[in-house]
Each structure stands twice: as C-alpha cells, then as structure tokens.
Design a protein around this motif. Structure first.
Motif, PDB file in Angstrom:
ATOM      1  N   VAL A  38       0.847  -1.298   0.007  1.00 49.73           N
ATOM      2  CA  VAL A  38      -0.107  -0.216   0.057  1.00 49.73           C
ATOM      3  C   VAL A  38       0.840   1.308  -0.070  1.00 49.73           C
ATOM      4  CG1 VAL A  38      -1.956  -1.126   1.097  1.00 49.73           C
ATOM      5  CG2 VAL A  38      -0.027   0.051   2.648  1.00 49.73           C
ATOM      6  N   SER A  39       0.434   2.430  -0.631  1.00 49.85           N
ATOM      7  CA  SER A  39       0.773   3.592  -0.623  1.00 49.85           C
ATOM      8  C   SER A  39       0.426   4.387   0.633  1.00 49.85           C
ATOM      9  CB  SER A  39       0.382   4.425  -1.837  1.00 49.85           C
ATOM     10  OG  SER A  39       0.828   3.880  -3.060  1.00 49.85           O
ATOM     11  N   ALA A  40       0.828   5.556   0.710  1.00 51.06           N
ATOM     12  CA  ALA A  40       0.295   6.560   1.837  1.00 51.06           C
ATOM     13  C   ALA A  40      -1.048   6.879   1.537  1.00 51.06           C
ATOM     14  CB  ALA A  40       1.341   7.586   1.963  1.00 51.06           C
ATOM     15  N   LEU A  41      -1.648   7.327   2.266  1.00 51.49           N
ATOM     16  CA  LEU A  41      -3.218   7.927   2.065  1.00 51.49           C
ATOM     17  C   LEU A  41      -3.009   9.086   1.017  1.00 51.49           C
ATOM     18  CD1 LEU A  41      -3.876   6.408   4.520  1.00 51.49           C
ATOM     19  CD2 LEU A  41      -5.148   8.280   5.400  1.00 51.49           C
ATOM     20  N   THR A  44      -0.679  12.498   1.160  1.00 56.81           N
ATOM     21  CA  THR A  44       0.206  12.457   2.329  1.00 56.81           C
ATOM     22  C   THR A  44       1.573  12.839   2.142  1.00 56.81           C
ATOM     23  OG1 THR A  44      -1.217  10.959   3.470  1.00 56.81           O
ATOM     24  CG2 THR A  44       0.822  11.037   4.379  1.00 56.81           C
ATOM     25  N   THR A  45       2.118  12.183   1.000  1.00 50.62           N
ATOM     26  CA  THR A  45       3.530  12.373   0.623  1.00 50.62           C
ATOM     27  C   THR A  45       3.875  13.801   0.443  1.00 50.62           C
ATOM     28  OG1 THR A  45       3.553  10.021  -0.236  1.00 50.62           O
ATOM     29  CG2 THR A  45       5.655  11.441  -0.765  1.00 50.62           C
ATOM     30  N   ASP A  46       3.283  14.413  -0.530  1.00 48.77           N
ATOM     31  CA  ASP A  46       3.249  15.820  -0.829  1.00 48.77           C
ATOM     32  C   ASP A  46       3.223  16.599   0.298  1.00 48.77           C
ATOM     33  OD1 ASP A  46       3.390  15.377  -3.335  1.00 48.77           O
ATOM     34  OD2 ASP A  46       1.357  15.611  -3.836  1.00 48.77           O
ATOM     35  N   GLY A 129       4.488   8.266   5.855  1.00 49.78           N
ATOM     36  CA  GLY A 129       3.040   8.282   4.908  1.00 49.78           C
ATOM     37  C   GLY A 129       2.818   6.672   5.152  1.00 49.78           C
ATOM     38  N   GLU A 130       3.633   5.906   4.549  1.00 52.31           N
ATOM     39  CA  GLU A 130       3.525   4.670   4.136  1.00 52.31           C
ATOM     40  C   GLU A 130       3.391   3.598   5.506  1.00 52.31           C
ATOM     41  OE1 GLU A 130       4.518   6.100   1.769  1.00 52.31           O
ATOM     42  OE2 GLU A 130       3.593   5.558  -0.048  1.00 52.31           O
ATOM     43  N   ILE A 131       4.040   4.081   6.400  1.00 48.76           N
ATOM     44  CA  ILE A 131       4.185   3.330   7.858  1.00 48.76           C
ATOM     45  C   ILE A 131       2.780   3.523   8.209  1.00 48.76           C
ATOM     46  CG2 ILE A 131       5.159   2.873  10.006  1.00 48.76           C
ATOM     47  CD1 ILE A 131       7.743   4.055   8.729  1.00 48.76           C
ATOM     48  N   GLY A 198       4.472   0.394   0.766  1.00 49.80           N
ATOM     49  CA  GLY A 198       5.253   0.447  -0.234  1.00 49.80           C
ATOM     50  C   GLY A 198       6.241   1.633  -0.570  1.00 49.80           C
ATOM     51  N   PHE A 199       6.916   1.770  -1.725  1.00 47.50           N
ATOM     52  CA  PHE A 199       7.808   3.107  -1.537  1.00 47.50           C
ATOM     53  C   PHE A 199       8.949   2.928  -0.981  1.00 47.50           C
ATOM     54  CE2 PHE A 199       7.733   7.882  -0.218  1.00 47.50           C
ATOM     55  CZ  PHE A 199       8.273   8.272  -1.477  1.00 47.50           C
ATOM     56  N   ILE A 200       8.948   2.465   0.487  1.00 48.83           N
ATOM     57  CA  ILE A 200      10.359   2.797   1.362  1.00 48.83           C
ATOM     58  C   ILE A 200      11.342   1.332   1.360  1.00 48.83           C
ATOM     59  CG2 ILE A 200       8.858   4.387   2.782  1.00 48.83           C
ATOM     60  CD1 ILE A 200       8.789   2.504   4.947  1.00 48.83           C
ATOM     61  N   GLY A 212      11.845   6.320  -5.090  1.00 45.80           N
ATOM     62  CA  GLY A 212      11.282   7.410  -5.970  1.00 45.80           C
ATOM     63  C   GLY A 212       9.856   7.746  -5.980  1.00 45.80           C
ATOM     64  N   ARG A 213       9.468   8.975  -6.362  1.00 49.97           N
ATOM     65  CA  ARG A 213       7.635   8.950  -6.317  1.00 49.97           C
ATOM     66  C   ARG A 213       7.153   8.244  -7.120  1.00 49.97           C
ATOM     67  NH1 ARG A 213       5.960  13.616  -3.998  1.00 49.97           N
ATOM     68  NH2 ARG A 213       3.969  12.372  -3.844  1.00 49.97           N
ATOM     69  N   GLY A 214       6.063   7.745  -6.650  1.00 51.70           N
ATOM     70  CA  GLY A 214       4.881   6.645  -7.389  1.00 51.70           C
ATOM     71  C   GLY A 214       5.743   5.329  -7.227  1.00 51.70           C
ATOM     72  N   GLY A 215       6.981   5.079  -5.958  1.00 52.39           N
ATOM     73  CA  GLY A 215       7.619   3.937  -6.134  1.00 52.39           C
ATOM     74  C   GLY A 215       6.863   2.527  -5.452  1.00 52.39           C
ATOM     75  N   SER A 216       5.656   2.703  -5.058  1.00 50.27           N
ATOM     76  CA  SER A 216       5.037   1.655  -4.419  1.00 50.27           C
ATOM     77  C   SER A 216       4.653   0.572  -5.540  1.00 50.27           C
ATOM     78  CB  SER A 216       3.634   2.047  -3.636  1.00 50.27           C
ATOM     79  OG  SER A 216       3.759   2.977  -2.811  1.00 50.27           O
ATOM     80  N   ASP A 217       4.404   0.868  -6.743  1.00 51.38           N
ATOM     81  CA  ASP A 217       4.308   0.214  -7.729  1.00 51.38           C
ATOM     82  C   ASP A 217       5.607  -0.846  -7.835  1.00 51.38           C
ATOM     83  OD1 ASP A 217       1.874   1.281  -8.497  1.00 51.38           O
ATOM     84  OD2 ASP A 217       2.913   2.443 -10.154  1.00 51.38           O
TER      85      ASP A 217
HETATM   86  N1  ASP Z   1       3.380   7.489  -1.441  1.00 52.70           N
HETATM   87  C1  ASP Z   1       4.409   7.829  -2.405  1.00 52.70           C
HETATM   88  C2  ASP Z   1       4.420   9.031  -3.596  1.00 52.70           C
HETATM   89  O1  ASP Z   1       3.412   9.724  -3.387  1.00 52.70           O
HETATM   90  C3  ASP Z   1       4.742   6.431  -3.330  1.00 52.70           C
HETATM   91  C4  ASP Z   1       3.536   5.947  -4.021  1.00 52.70           C
HETATM   92  O2  ASP Z   1       2.455   6.510  -3.831  1.00 52.70           O
HETATM   93  O3  ASP Z   1       3.523   5.243  -4.978  1.00 52.70           O
HETATM   94  O4  ASP Z   1       5.224   9.210  -4.421  1.00 52.70           O
END
Ligand code: ASP
Ligand code: ADP
Ligand code: MG
Length: 366
Positions: A38-41, A44-46, A129-131, A198-200, A212-217
């Motif tokens: 899972v990603s952050a809500l 949240t990262t922003d 965020g992800e935790i 995800g992501f971390i 990297g941003r979007g890294g949960s994929d």
């Molecule tokens: N939360 C992270 C981001 O906003 C990772 C992700 O959503 O995949 O970049």
C-alpha cells in the motif's frame, strides 16, 4: 500466492480502505497468501514534503501537522465503527499512530532547529506516510476477522526489513541479490494477509531510503518477482493503461493488452499509472502486470506482458511530461571538433542529469 498493490487514491479514506479490504479478501478465496502493498493515504507524501520544507524555513507547521494527524486518526476511528471484534485492537493501532506522529514531530523540530533538510532526512520524513497507512490498513483487515476463517487475519510488514538499496536518497537503487534473499526467506511457509509498506526501503546500514515518487508500484514488482508469483496486480483509480491520460483526454480508452516495451515507453514519457522501474523485475521473470480499477473491479483492466498485441493497427498511446528542460548547445567552435559530445554528456552525467532525447545537426553546429 497473490500480490496486490493499492495506490494512494485507493486508500484515501476509511470507505476506500474498506473497499480495498473487500477486494483483497475476495482473493483469499483463491489463495492462502495475499501480499498487499500500500501507498500512503493520497496527498500524504506531498504534505510531508511541505511540512519538511516549512520546518526548514523556520515557519510554524503545527496546524498542518495536526491536520495530517487528525486525518489519520479520523480514518482509523471510522474504520473501527465496523469493528466486529473487541475494541482493544483499536487502542493498539491508535497508540501506534500517535507515537508515529510524536516521532515525526520531533524530526520536524530537528529540521526547524538546523534550518536544513538533507535528502536522507527527507526520506525518513516521507516514510511516515506508508508506515501510517499500512498500520491503519492492517487494522482494517483485522476488524472483520470474525467473518470467516483465521487465514484472513493480516500482519503489518515494514518493507525496510526486506528491500535493501544503495544510499541514493530520494531514488535509491535496489540491491536485488540481498533483497530477493530477504523476501524469499521471509515469505517461506507464510500464510494469510501481509500488508507491506510501499515506496520505502533501507540502505545496507539500516538508513531509510525511498524508491522514487510513485515507487509503491515498484515495491510490488520487486516482491512479486522475487517470489515468482503468477501475476502482479496494480490496483488504481482508472481501468488500466489508457491510450492517453484519461484525466486530460476524454476520448482515451483502456487497452486490454500492451507489451512490456510499450508500457515502459509510455510510462517513461509520463503515463504515471505505472511507475517506470516497475516493469523491469516483471519483464526479467516474465510475470504479467495487471492494472485494475479499485472502484470498478469488474472492469477488465490492462495486462502488460511480453506478448505483442498484433490486432492493434495504430499506435499504442500518447503520453506527455510537463516539467522537462530543453538544452541547446550551439556554436561554430563545435564544428568538426571530436569529443564535444563526450564533454557535454559527461558534464550532465556528473550532475546525475538523465537525457531522454538527443538530436544533432549534421553540420555539428548545434
Ligand atoms: N506515496 C509515494 C508517493 O506519493 C509512493 C506511491 O504513492 O507510490 O510518491
Ligand atoms: P495510484 O495512486 O494508484 O498510484 P497514480 O495517480 O499514480 O495512481 O496513477 C493513476 C493516474 O495516472 C490516473 O488517475 C491517470 O490520471 C494517470 N495517467 C496518466 N497517463 C495515463 C494513462 N496512459 N493511462 C491511465 N492513466 C494514466
Ligand atoms: Mg502511482
């Protein structure tokens, strides 16, 4: 074994999280183990990056920090309204969320005092965020434990114990050898639902890094390929990889099937529905990636695999990038001089600047 990844928009609030739980539990009818990344809500990262920057500037960030905390606590409390078990579970997760926010607050205070935020510190800040989301989502899985068997109970997993990277904070490179060993060892003979951040990730000496941003994929693809799963499911807010960004181009439509190469090109050039590095681990193991819509699970979605779609007569899709720099090097002094390109690209490489398109006039003047 199934691997499913849910993005920020799919876990934006309590209602959406409960929908995610429903989708993942449905999968438990077909398998004994589901790994849910899972990603952050959403947002949240922003917000965490904004908080770090505000702290650095010495300004007051307490209102924004409290809002973020309230959003997470509210989400947790709303989920708990569906609690079929005893309330003790809620208290535990509430304590975890509160202690994470205490920790975050102290780190932000440190930034404020130092008036400095390094990329290393920023990775630690955004990791919250992800935790947070993973803990809340684990709780959401466990409240309805009583609805049938034991194997639908969920365990929170911190990916920092599994995914090991170098120290390129903000966009760390994965050490696949160590990471794959860790993942295989951890998931050996494991049954049930595992909710993974995800992501971390973490560096070899245990510092928090991010992919990297979007890294949960990418997290889902790293874990899925290490475990040789039959497919990697990316659940998002649209019904697959479209012919163009559906939020901009109203006539765009989802494609049933695209090849790894096509998905790689489209994503590198801005189709953010899939984070570009995600493709490679799947391609290496020949594992299809399926993009599905969390809000419309019945929609077919897109399969990304090595198969070429022979029925498609036209181009696969159009994508675009908004922030990009165009650099033109021009001058008579370059004509017929060997080694100019080498100097230019070395200078860019020294500053870790990626070049995505190159063109040169045959006169070599520009
Ligand atoms: N939360 C992270 C981001 O906003 C990772 C992700 O959503 O995949 O970049
Ligand atoms: P998530 O939060 O699930 O990771 P993202 O926001 O990262 O979701 O990616 C989904 C978004 O990607 C869509 O809402 C859409 O606006 C955008 N997008 C850009 N290009 C495309 C495309 N070609 N096909 C589908 N979605 C695209
Ligand atoms: Mg994404």
């Amino acid at each position: 074994m199934k691997i499913l990844k849910f993005g920020g928009s799919s876990v934006a609030d309590s209602e959406k999280i409960l929908n995610v739980v429903k989708i993942a539990k449905q999968k438990m009818l077909e398998t004994k183990t589901a790994i849910v990344v899972v990603s952050a809500l959403s947002g949240t990262t922003d917000e965490l990056i904004n908080l770090a920057n505000t702290a650095k500037s010495g300004k007051d960030y307490s209102v924004s920090l409290n809002n973020l905390k309230d959003r997470h606590i509210l989400c947790l409390k709303e989920i708990s309204l569906y609690n079929l078990n005893s309330n003790s579970n809620l208290k535990d997760t509430e304590n975890i969320v509160a202690s994470l926010f205490n920790d975050l607050s102290q780190k932000l205070n440190g930034i404020k005092l130092l008036k400095e935020v390094s990329s290393k510190t920023l990775d630690t800040i955004v990791s919250f965020g992800e935790i947070l989301s993973s803990n809340i989502i684990t709780f959401a899985f466990n409240i309805s434990k009583s609805d049938n068997s034991e194997n639908t109970s969920a365990t929170f997993i911190d990916a920092r114990n599994l995914i090991i990277t170098d120290q390129s904070y903000g966009n760390a490179k994965v050490n696949f050898e160590i990471t794959e060993k860790n993942i295989n060892k951890f998931f050996e003979n494991k049954f049930g639902i595992y909710v993974v951040t995800g992501f971390i990730a973490s560096s070899e000496d245990g510092e928090t890094t991010t992919l990297g941003r979007g890294g949960s994929d990418y997290t889902a693809s790293i874990i899925g390929s290490a475990l040789n799963v039959s497919e990697i499911e990316i659940w998002t807010d649209v019904s697959g990889l479209y012919t163009a960004d559906p939020s901009i181009v109203k006539k765009a439509f989802p494609q049933n099937h695209v090849s790894y190469a096509e998905a790689m090109e489209l994503s590198h050039f801005g189709a953010k529905v899939i984070y570009p590095p995600t493709i490679l681990p799947a391609l290496n193991k020949d594992i299809p990636i399926i993009i599905k819509n969390t809000y419309q699970p019945e929609a077919q979605g897109t399969i990304i695999s090595k198969q070429i779609n022979k029925e498609r007569k036209t181009i696969c899709g159009i994508s675009s990038i908004k922030s990009i720099s165009f650099l033109r090097l021009e001058g008579g002094g370059m004509v017929g001089i060997a080694g100019i390109s080498k100097r230019l690209f070395s200078a860019l490489a020294d500053k870790k600047i990626n070049v995505i398109l190159i063109t040169q006039a045959s006169s070599e003047h520009t």
